[in-house]
Design a protein around this motif. Structure first.
Motif, mmCIF file in Angstrom:
data_model
loop_
_atom_site.group_PDB
_atom_site.id
_atom_site.type_symbol
_atom_site.label_atom_id
_atom_site.label_comp_id
_atom_site.label_asym_id
_atom_site.label_seq_id
_atom_site.Cartn_x
_atom_site.Cartn_y
_atom_site.Cartn_z
ATOM 1 N N VAL A 161 17.377 7.110 -2.847
ATOM 2 C CA VAL A 161 16.051 7.577 -3.239
ATOM 3 C C VAL A 161 16.121 8.867 -4.060
ATOM 4 C CG1 VAL A 161 13.772 8.272 -2.360
ATOM 5 C CG2 VAL A 161 15.041 6.442 -1.243
ATOM 6 N N GLY A 162 17.213 9.613 -3.898
ATOM 7 C CA GLY A 162 17.345 10.864 -4.632
ATOM 8 C C GLY A 162 16.594 12.008 -3.992
ATOM 9 N N ARG A 163 16.457 11.963 -2.660
ATOM 10 C CA ARG A 163 15.805 13.032 -1.912
ATOM 11 C C ARG A 163 16.692 13.415 -0.735
ATOM 12 N NH1 ARG A 163 9.282 11.818 -2.061
ATOM 13 N NH2 ARG A 163 9.249 10.674 -4.050
ATOM 14 N N THR A 164 16.295 14.422 -0.006
ATOM 15 C CA THR A 164 17.089 14.854 1.145
ATOM 16 C C THR A 164 16.888 13.886 2.303
ATOM 17 O OG1 THR A 164 15.321 16.202 2.091
ATOM 18 C CG2 THR A 164 16.774 17.253 0.452
ATOM 19 N N PRO A 165 17.848 13.842 3.250
ATOM 20 C CA PRO A 165 17.658 12.987 4.430
ATOM 21 C C PRO A 165 16.375 13.316 5.185
ATOM 22 C CG PRO A 165 19.956 13.647 4.263
ATOM 23 C CD PRO A 165 19.208 14.434 3.213
ATOM 24 N N ALA A 166 16.038 14.607 5.265
ATOM 25 C CA ALA A 166 14.810 15.007 5.963
ATOM 26 C C ALA A 166 13.580 14.457 5.247
ATOM 27 C CB ALA A 166 14.733 16.529 6.052
ATOM 28 N N ALA A 167 13.600 14.498 3.926
ATOM 29 C CA ALA A 167 12.472 13.968 3.156
ATOM 30 C C ALA A 167 12.359 12.454 3.345
ATOM 31 C CB ALA A 167 12.638 14.298 1.681
ATOM 32 N N CYS A 168 13.492 11.760 3.400
ATOM 33 C CA CYS A 168 13.478 10.307 3.611
ATOM 34 C C CYS A 168 12.966 9.968 5.011
ATOM 35 C CB CYS A 168 14.872 9.727 3.404
ATOM 36 S SG CYS A 168 15.423 9.795 1.679
ATOM 37 N N SER A 197 0.810 -1.219 0.000
ATOM 38 C CA SER A 197 0.000 0.000 0.000
ATOM 39 C C SER A 197 0.845 1.272 0.000
ATOM 40 C CB SER A 197 -0.924 0.013 1.231
ATOM 41 O OG SER A 197 -0.173 0.185 2.429
ATOM 42 N N MET A 198 2.151 1.124 0.168
ATOM 43 C CA MET A 198 3.045 2.281 0.241
ATOM 44 C C MET A 198 3.445 2.746 -1.150
ATOM 45 S SD MET A 198 5.597 1.059 3.312
ATOM 46 C CE MET A 198 4.950 0.495 4.893
ATOM 47 N N THR A 199 3.860 4.001 -1.235
ATOM 48 C CA THR A 199 4.445 4.487 -2.485
ATOM 49 C C THR A 199 5.825 3.844 -2.620
ATOM 50 O OG1 THR A 199 5.584 6.379 -1.492
ATOM 51 C CG2 THR A 199 3.273 6.698 -2.152
ATOM 52 N N PRO A 200 6.374 3.768 -3.841
ATOM 53 C CA PRO A 200 7.714 3.187 -3.995
ATOM 54 C C PRO A 200 8.761 3.845 -3.100
ATOM 55 C CG PRO A 200 6.657 3.368 -6.134
ATOM 56 C CD PRO A 200 5.745 4.052 -5.155
ATOM 57 N N ALA A 201 8.727 5.170 -3.007
ATOM 58 C CA ALA A 201 9.724 5.876 -2.193
ATOM 59 C C ALA A 201 9.550 5.564 -0.712
ATOM 60 C CB ALA A 201 9.629 7.377 -2.439
ATOM 61 N N GLU A 202 8.288 5.490 -0.250
ATOM 62 C CA GLU A 202 8.037 5.141 1.148
ATOM 63 C C GLU A 202 8.572 3.752 1.467
ATOM 64 O OE1 GLU A 202 3.862 7.484 2.288
ATOM 65 O OE2 GLU A 202 3.810 5.457 1.440
ATOM 66 N N ARG A 203 8.292 2.832 0.574
ATOM 67 C CA ARG A 203 8.692 1.444 0.812
ATOM 68 C C ARG A 203 10.207 1.311 0.868
ATOM 69 N NH1 ARG A 203 5.742 -3.716 -2.020
ATOM 70 N NH2 ARG A 203 6.935 -5.378 -1.023
ATOM 71 N N VAL A 204 10.900 1.931 -0.062
ATOM 72 C CA VAL A 204 12.365 1.849 -0.087
ATOM 73 C C VAL A 204 12.967 2.515 1.138
ATOM 74 C CG1 VAL A 204 14.444 2.563 -1.321
ATOM 75 C CG2 VAL A 204 12.481 1.669 -2.593
ATOM 76 N N ALA A 205 12.478 3.705 1.486
ATOM 77 C CA ALA A 205 13.012 4.418 2.646
ATOM 78 C C ALA A 205 12.774 3.631 3.928
ATOM 79 C CB ALA A 205 12.377 5.802 2.745
ATOM 80 N N PHE A 206 11.578 3.085 4.071
ATOM 81 C CA PHE A 206 11.236 2.342 5.286
ATOM 82 C C PHE A 206 12.053 1.056 5.408
ATOM 83 C CE2 PHE A 206 8.740 -1.048 7.277
ATOM 84 C CZ PHE A 206 8.576 -0.517 8.545
ATOM 85 N N ILE A 207 12.108 0.268 4.333
ATOM 86 C CA ILE A 207 12.833 -1.003 4.393
ATOM 87 C C ILE A 207 14.325 -0.778 4.641
ATOM 88 C CG2 ILE A 207 13.579 -2.998 3.042
ATOM 89 C CD1 ILE A 207 10.751 -3.254 4.054
ATOM 90 N N LEU A 208 14.909 0.175 3.925
ATOM 91 C CA LEU A 208 16.340 0.421 4.098
ATOM 92 C C LEU A 208 16.658 0.909 5.508
ATOM 93 C CD1 LEU A 208 17.327 2.080 0.698
ATOM 94 C CD2 LEU A 208 18.116 -0.127 1.570
ATOM 95 N N PHE A 247 19.557 7.707 7.266
ATOM 96 C CA PHE A 247 18.755 8.471 6.314
ATOM 97 C C PHE A 247 19.643 9.177 5.285
ATOM 98 C CE2 PHE A 247 15.337 8.319 9.612
ATOM 99 C CZ PHE A 247 14.406 7.670 8.817
ATOM 100 N N ALA A 248 20.886 9.461 5.667
ATOM 101 C CA ALA A 248 21.816 10.050 4.704
ATOM 102 C C ALA A 248 22.106 9.049 3.587
ATOM 103 C CB ALA A 248 23.105 10.457 5.408
ATOM 104 N N GLU A 249 22.280 7.772 3.959
ATOM 105 C CA GLU A 249 22.526 6.732 2.959
ATOM 106 C C GLU A 249 21.279 6.484 2.116
ATOM 107 O OE1 GLU A 249 25.712 3.772 5.093
ATOM 108 O OE2 GLU A 249 23.727 3.956 6.021
ATOM 109 N N VAL A 250 20.107 6.496 2.769
ATOM 110 C CA VAL A 250 18.851 6.297 2.045
ATOM 111 C C VAL A 250 18.637 7.422 1.044
ATOM 112 C CG1 VAL A 250 16.341 6.119 2.263
ATOM 113 C CG2 VAL A 250 17.817 5.027 3.967
#
Length: 311
Positions: free
Chosen positions: A164-171, A138-149, A157-160
């Motif tokens: 993901v191609g977003r800022t650590p805060a966004a992740c 049910s998650m968006t692709p970015a949510e799923r990748v950020a959460f699993i990682l 979050f810096a590595e994520v």
């Protein structure tokens, strides 16, 4: 996967064992991200193909080969998740993640089937139980990748953010949103006591066509979802309500009397495998709360049962 290239002098690449030792980690990551072992294997193969497509000098310039492989595999998964959402919108019937076999018969502890390469095994922990994987869908692709990682594999979050191609805060926000989805669904990634006794009683009541016993084992608000992948006889919509599920199950046994039911571990939890003439035709996973079954997932799509029928 094809044999990796070796140096021209015939000596084994000293870094080969270190690179290949990452395979299990990559399989584990890709399966959780995609919900498909077949797709996970394809991702890992593509990841290694990209590694060996580089020159030796390019490989040696990479400070952390394991980190590079994880980053590449995660990005491939992120791209696949975007296209998978579109494919599943046109999927015939309900889509359920591919069930993972353990081949351990939990009634006796006997192990059968072919020997599995440890490098190809997915670690069976709470993050791959079926209830949890369904919520991940049910998650968006970015949510799923950020959460699993971050939450499962403990990447910062810096590595994520690099993946993901977003800022650590966004992740961080993506992972937080994913956690809210999990809490709302009550599919908690916390180890729970497997209720093999409930699943066993369910099996016996089903074999006996005992509707009353089945109703007693099912939550009144239980739901059963079947994934037939477009099979003619597939159940295209969930069956809701314990009594409706019980009667539907008894009807199935009446229509196909030669079914054999086996107790097997499915995604780390007690489940059932149904065979016809020795061929696996259904794999069932359960969500048990207290003494009642709340959810049943039945996978009938032959493409998702290939690991249950090989060997």
């Amino acid at each position: 996967m094809t044999t990796p290239p070796q140096p021209e002098d015939g000596r084994l690449d000293p870094g080969l064992s270190a690179i290949m030792s990452e395979r299990r980690q990559l399989i584990n990551l890709a399966y959780r991200l995609l919900g498909s072992l077949a797709d996970a294997e394809d991702v890992v193969q593509e990841t290694y193909a990209r590694w060996y497509a580089m020159s030796r000098r390019q490989q040696e310039a990479i400070e952390s080969p394991g980190g590079w492989l994880t980053k590449v595999a995660s990005r491939i998964c992120l791209d696949l998740l975007g296209s998978a959402r579109a494919r599943r919108e046109s999927y015939v019937g309900e889509w359920i993640p591919e069930p993972l076999p353990d081949r351990t018969e939990w009634i006796s502890g006997r192990r059968g089937g072919t020997t599995v390469d440890p490098a190809d095994r997915v670690t069976l922990d709470e993050s791959i139980n079926m209830a949890f994987l369904v919520v991940l869908e049910s998650m968006t692709p970015a949510e799923r990748v950020a959460f699993i990682l971050h939450d499962v594999f403990r990447y910062s979050f810096a590595e994520v953010a690099e993946i993901v191609g977003r800022t650590p805060a966004a992740c961080r926000q993506l992972a937080s949103s994913a956690r809210r989805r999990i809490r709302a669904s009550q599919a908690c990634a916390v180890p729970s006591t497997p209720r093999a006794d409930i699943v066993r009683d369910f099996k016996q009541a089903w074999e006996a066509k005992d509707i009353d016993a089945l109703i007693g084992l099912l939550d009144p608000d239980a739901a059963a979802i079947a994934d037939g992948g477009g099979l003619v006889s597939a159940v295209l919509h969930p069956i809701e309500g314990g009594e409706r599920i019980a009667r539907a199950l008894v009807d199935i046994v009446g229509e196909v009397p030669d079914l054999t039911m086996l107790e097997r571990t499915v995604n780390g939890q007690p489940g059932l495998v149904t065979q016809q003439d020795g061929v696996t035709v259904v794999v069932m996973a359960f969500d048990v709360a207290g003494d009642r079954i709340k959810q049943i997932w039945a996978v009938r799509n032959p493409e998702k049962l290939r690991t249950w029928t090989t060997g």
